[in-house]
Design an enzyme around this catalytic site. Structure first.
Site, short mmCIF file in Angstrom:
data_model
loop_
_atom_site.label_atom_id
_atom_site.label_comp_id
_atom_site.label_asym_id
_atom_site.label_seq_id
_atom_site.Cartn_x
_atom_site.Cartn_y
_atom_site.Cartn_z
N THR A 1 0.83 -1.21 0.00
CA THR A 1 0.00 0.00 0.00
C THR A 1 0.86 1.26 0.00
O THR A 1 1.73 1.43 0.83
CB THR A 1 -0.93 0.01 1.23
OG1 THR A 1 -1.70 -1.19 1.25
CG2 THR A 1 -1.86 1.21 1.20
N MET B 1 1.35 -2.66 4.17
CA MET B 1 0.81 -3.36 5.33
C MET B 1 1.48 -4.71 5.50
O MET B 1 1.96 -5.31 4.55
CB MET B 1 -0.69 -3.60 5.17
CG MET B 1 -1.54 -2.34 5.14
SD MET B 1 -3.29 -2.76 5.25
CE MET B 1 -3.46 -3.89 3.88
#
Length: 374
Positions: A182, A302
């Site tokens: 991300t 993440m």
């Protein structure tokens, strides 16, 4: 008095999509489990009204809408907005191209829209991953908002950062590895855009939905001096070329070919850190076959993918780094890499390119039976 952030505070989500059926499906799919839907908009005009009256922690955004499309909304009204945006896009050639443009314009993440979304899709792996991403991005947003509303306190001492080197000519025999999730689209673009045409080979794993990595590689190829491609099985690893692992059901690994040459191989395997392709799988192959002449960095994302592989590279004599917290959109993968001893330093994003080039320009302690790329 400022409101203190609590981990169990629901993430407040605004859904923007022109399809009544998809808005209803998405609301059912992501509501609950610490996620609250505070608004549902059929167009950007309705979205602006909700944003003006509600505290929103995250926006899910359709790109193809009548009137002002999602990309224009992102580049305009949301350009300087601190609210993270998750793009939900169709898996078409044009949809993937526009989604990559949205990520480069500031969207945090992209997910493929389920085709013919039905109730059964609510518990699919993709929807579970979407819910997890919403919670992670929303929590980051709430923490930052809480900090902004709280009187300033003395900052903690910064963690070590590698000095920015001046070297721009890279010697032969090295490979650069990059892993991200991300926020990685913007981060990887930042790292690659200043790479010189004679840079070492670069191998990249960026977590993305199936069908989007080809568009990502094509977009980067038009912005960079180096050649950027979506990897194919058997591609030669060579200077001035960056290969991005294709999203799908295969891992990308380094494979020695003799005479100091390497190719990449795409091979089946279980998910590692919930990912396929996985950074750990690529980095472990770099540690096995190319170290110590390896420089690797774990960027924003993440989870923990890349931490184990970075440890392996470092133990084999390679140079390893992690993006710092301040410049990471999600300080997950870099944090786990740092905590587990997989990085020698934490580096701000704007210094990653020079740090990698400085690493490959410095001497490596040779390891027996390890040969680099010519």
């Amino acid at each position: 008095m400022a409101t203190t952030f609590r981990a169990k505070t629901p993430v407040r989500v605004l859904i923007v999509d022109d399809s009544n059926l998809f808005r209803a499906f998405l609301k059912r799919a992501i509501s609950g489990d610490n996620i609250e839907i505070v608004g549902s908009a059929a167009n950007t005009r309705e979205a602006r009204k909700i944003l003006a009256s509600e505290d929103v922690d995250l926006i899910t955004l359709d790109l193809e809408m009548p009137g002002e499309d999602g990309l224009s909304f992102l580049r305009g009204s949301l350009a300087n907005c601190p609210i993270p945006v998750i793009v939900l896009s169709g898996i078409t050639q044009q949809g993937a191209k526009t989604a990559i443009e949205a990520l480069q314009a500031g969207a945090a993440e992209v997910f493929a829209k389920p085709r013919g979304a039905v109730a059964a899709d609510i518990e699919s792996d993709e929807i579970r991953q979407l819910r997890q991403t919403i919670r992670s991005l929303g929590v980051v947003r709430m923490r930052r908002r809480s900090r902004d509303a709280t009187p300033a306190m003395a900052e903690r001492p910064s963690k070590p950062v590698t000095p920015v080197p001046a070297a721009r000519v890279s010697p032969a025999g090295w490979i650069i590895g990059i892993g991200a999730s991300t926020g990685g689209v913007q981060a990887i673009q930042e790292v690659l855009k200043d790479m010189p045409a004679n840079c070492p080979p670069i191998l990249i794993v960026q977590h993305m939905p199936v069908g989007f990595t080809a568009a990502f590689a094509k977009r980067l190829n038009g912005l960079c001096d180096i050649d950027v491609r979506e990897a194919q099985d058997g591609d030669l690893v060579q200077r001035g070329v960056a290969l991005i692992a294709p999203a799908g059901d295969q891992h990308m690994v380094l494979s020695p070919q003799g005479a100091g040459q390497f190719r990449v191989r795409l091979q089946a395997g279980d998910r590692v850190c919930y990912s396929r392709p996985a950074v750990d799988v690529l980095f472990n192959s770099l540690a096995r076959y190319a170290a110590p002449r390896v420089a690797a960095v774990v960027l924003t994302g993440m989870g923990a993918d890349g931490a184990e592989g970075s440890v392996a590279i470092r133990h084999a004599g390679g140079k390893t780094f992690a993006q710092d917290e301040k410049t990471s959109q999600i300080y997950g993968m870099p944090a786990r890499t740092w905590e587990r001893g997989g990085a020698s330093a934490q580096v701000p994003l704007e210094s990653v390119t020079e740090t990698l080039l400085g690493a490959v320009a410095s001497p490596a302690s040779e390891h027996p039976n390890r040969r680099g790329v010519a």
